[in-house]
Write an enzyme that holds these catalytic residues in place. Sequence first.
Site, PDB file in Angstrom:
ATOM      1  CG  HIS A 232      32.684 101.998   1.017  1.00 52.57           C
ATOM      2  ND1 HIS A 232      31.339 101.959   1.298  1.00 52.57           N
ATOM      3  CD2 HIS A 232      33.271 101.115   1.846  1.00 52.57           C
ATOM      4  CE1 HIS A 232      31.128 101.093   2.266  1.00 52.57           C
ATOM      5  NE2 HIS A 232      32.283 100.566   2.620  1.00 52.57           N
TER       6      HIS A 232
ATOM      7  CG  ASN B 256      54.978 108.044  -9.349  1.00 48.71           C
ATOM      8  OD1 ASN B 256      54.561 109.002  -8.712  1.00 48.71           O
ATOM      9  ND2 ASN B 256      54.976 108.038 -10.657  1.00 48.71           N
TER      10      ASN B 256
ATOM     11  CB  SER C  20      39.303 102.523   4.470  1.00 49.79           C
ATOM     12  OG  SER C  20      39.414 102.412   5.866  1.00 49.79           O
TER      13      SER C  20
ATOM     14  CB  ALA D 246      41.959 100.270   7.883  1.00 51.22           C
TER      15      ALA D 246
END
Length: 181
Positions: A73, A99, A121, A139
């Site tokens: 995606h 970071n 995701s 996810a």
Amino acid sequence: MSYIFQDWDANKGNLKGRLVMVLFRLARPASLHPLLRVIWLPYLAFYKVFVEWFMCIELPHWTKVGKNFYLGHGHALVVNGCTVIGENCFFRHSTTLGNIRREDGSYSGSPVIGNNVELGSNVCIIGEIRVGNNVRIGAGSVVVKDIPDNSIAVGNPARVIKQLQPIGQKVVQEQLACEPG
């Protein structure tokens, strides 16, 4: 030429992933030598505008990314340029690898992702984190600690919920199980 298309098969049926990764691989040589960066400057400007601004994928050209990187995606991907990504990785949309800004204004190191890693995701991996080989992260997980090889991790903060058998050992065990008595 094979270097430029090394992610092509991994992104089969994923036109956006193929396009972004070809553009990334074309831009990557500019990070190897200052002279190339000057020569590539117009292309690097195009890469930044097209990939980052229009396609909403922050994948700096100096990021080290192994072959067969799948960009599922692809929208809202943010990768710190000092991140290292192994081979055969699968990243889904809205993923952040970055970071941490410390109180003194300095920054921590960036994540190092092993081979065969799949990120769901909305995964955030923040700081000098090591994600091992053959890892799946669910996810919405927020990874703030190292994840060992052959693991499945989920949650906020992410925790290992299952250890997987290493691929090589699994094959040996299946072969032994098939041997007669």
